[in-house]
Motif scaffolding. Structure first.
Motif, PDB file in Angstrom:
ATOM      1  N   ILE A   1       0.857  -1.206   0.000  1.00 20.84           N
ATOM      2  CA  ILE A   1       0.000   0.000   0.000  1.00 20.84           C
ATOM      3  C   ILE A   1       0.885   1.245   0.000  1.00 20.84           C
ATOM      4  O   ILE A   1       0.679   2.181  -0.781  1.00 20.84           O
ATOM      5  N   TYR A   2       1.892   1.184   0.857  1.00 21.39           N
ATOM      6  CA  TYR A   2       2.804   2.333   0.988  1.00 21.39           C
ATOM      7  C   TYR A   2       3.533   2.600  -0.329  1.00 21.39           C
ATOM      8  O   TYR A   2       3.534   3.727  -0.832  1.00 21.39           O
ATOM      9  N   GLU A   3       4.102   1.541  -0.916  1.00 22.54           N
ATOM     10  CA  GLU A   3       4.862   1.712  -2.168  1.00 22.54           C
ATOM     11  C   GLU A   3       3.953   2.198  -3.305  1.00 22.54           C
ATOM     12  O   GLU A   3       4.356   3.014  -4.135  1.00 22.54           O
ATOM     13  N   ASP A   4       2.707   1.677  -3.344  1.00 24.24           N
ATOM     14  CA  ASP A   4       1.770   2.108  -4.396  1.00 24.24           C
ATOM     15  C   ASP A   4       1.494   3.608  -4.306  1.00 24.24           C
ATOM     16  O   ASP A   4       1.446   4.308  -5.318  1.00 24.24           O
ATOM     17  N   ILE A   5       1.318   4.062  -3.070  1.00 23.40           N
ATOM     18  CA  ILE A   5       1.029   5.498  -2.893  1.00 23.40           C
ATOM     19  C   ILE A   5       2.246   6.334  -3.295  1.00 23.40           C
ATOM     20  O   ILE A   5       2.125   7.342  -3.984  1.00 23.40           O
TER      21      ILE A   5
END
Ligand code: GLN
Length: 280
Positions: free
Chosen positions: A5-9
């Motif tokens: 989730i973090y990397e996608d954002i």
């Protein structure tokens, strides 16, 4: 949404041209999930509601809305402040105004801020000095609401009052029953013509009234120099944030009105940023 989730954002933010995508991703996740932003890289799953909220915030950010205006809060100096579209976002450049004002303040002094906005300057000074009292003036009632909320959350309500007033009005000085020791101000100082060249984050989301300093950017300094002497104690100070290249002109404006130049302080970028004058 599962994993990464973090990397996608971060990727979305970076692709959208955001300068500090990692920091902003952590702050956004921290805010929405109500967790420490530093723990954001560790999250494994989020609810549908949280995802919707995050997507909404990311979209706003990619459309140019500054992060602090999305989250409604900004860290400045040592504290967190509530912000809105009705106040100028606190800038790191302005922290030096707080530092210099603290140096000039004695215990029990009364400090007046002209154009108090979110209250970040005045409230930081009050927080760091003993027994001091603050008066915050602003023409915007919406800004004053934010300043009052910030005073409350910093437990400074008993030590400051806020007055809705335009310093261009006749009888401006009538609202002071006694003289103050220190005045601080970060007035609007951008030349009217330059407003359209500012970053969209500033141009579209900071109130114009907090930016526009008139044709040469110096209108407010001229006005303040004229009206303020009668309300400052003898030997009292005024500390002003100025724009790049304005320090000398501001010094001259105040000298002409009978103030004494005390010092001009550079910011970390080496720009003359704070002009300090004394009521001799
Ligand atoms: N420092 C702000 C900017 O450059 C302007 C703030 C002000 O006009 N006082 O956008």
């Amino acid at each position: 949404m599962q994993n990464n989730i973090y990397e996608d954002i971060i990727k979305k933010m970076a692709d959208g041209g955001i300068q500090s995508p990692r920091l902003e991703a952590r702050l956004l996740i921290g805010f929405v999930l109500k967790i420490d932003p530093n723990d954001a890289p560790l999250i494994k799953s989020i609810s549908i509601k949280e995802k919707e909220e995050l997507d909404d915030f990311i979209n706003k950010r990619l459309c140019g809305m500054p992060l602090d205006k999305i989250l409604g809060q900004k860290s400045f100096y040592k504290y967190d402040f509530k912000v809105s579209e009705n106040v100028l976002s606190p800038r790191p450049d302005t922290e030096i105004l707080v530092e210099e004002a603290i140096k000039k303040t004695k215990a029990e002094d009364t400090i007046l801020e002209l154009g108090v906005g979110s209250g970040c300057v005045l409230l930081s000074i009050l927080k760091e000095t003993r027994g001091t009292q603050g008066i915050g003036i602003d023409v915007s009632i919406e800004a004053l609401k934010i300043a009052k909320e910030n005073a409350k959350s910093l437990e400074l309500e008993q030590r400051c009052r806020f007055i809705e007033k335009n310093w261009n009005d006749d009888g401006f000085n009538d609202c002071f029953d006694k003289k103050v020791d220190i005045i601080v101000s970060n007035p609007p100082y951008i030349k009217t013509e330059e407003i359209k060249t500012l970053d969209r984050e500033v141009r579209l989301y900071d109130p114009l009234i907090a930016l526009d300093g008139g044709e040469d950017g110096l209108d407010c300094y001229r006005k303040i120099a004229k009206i303020c002497q009668p309300i400052v104690q003898k030997e009292g100070y005024i500390l002003l944030e100025v724009g790049a290249g304005q320090a000398q002109d501001v010094e001259k404006i105040f000298l002409r009105q009978g103030w004494a130049h005390e010092q001009t302080v550079k910011d970390l970028a080496g720009i003359k940023r704070v002009v300090i004058l004394k009521n001799k």
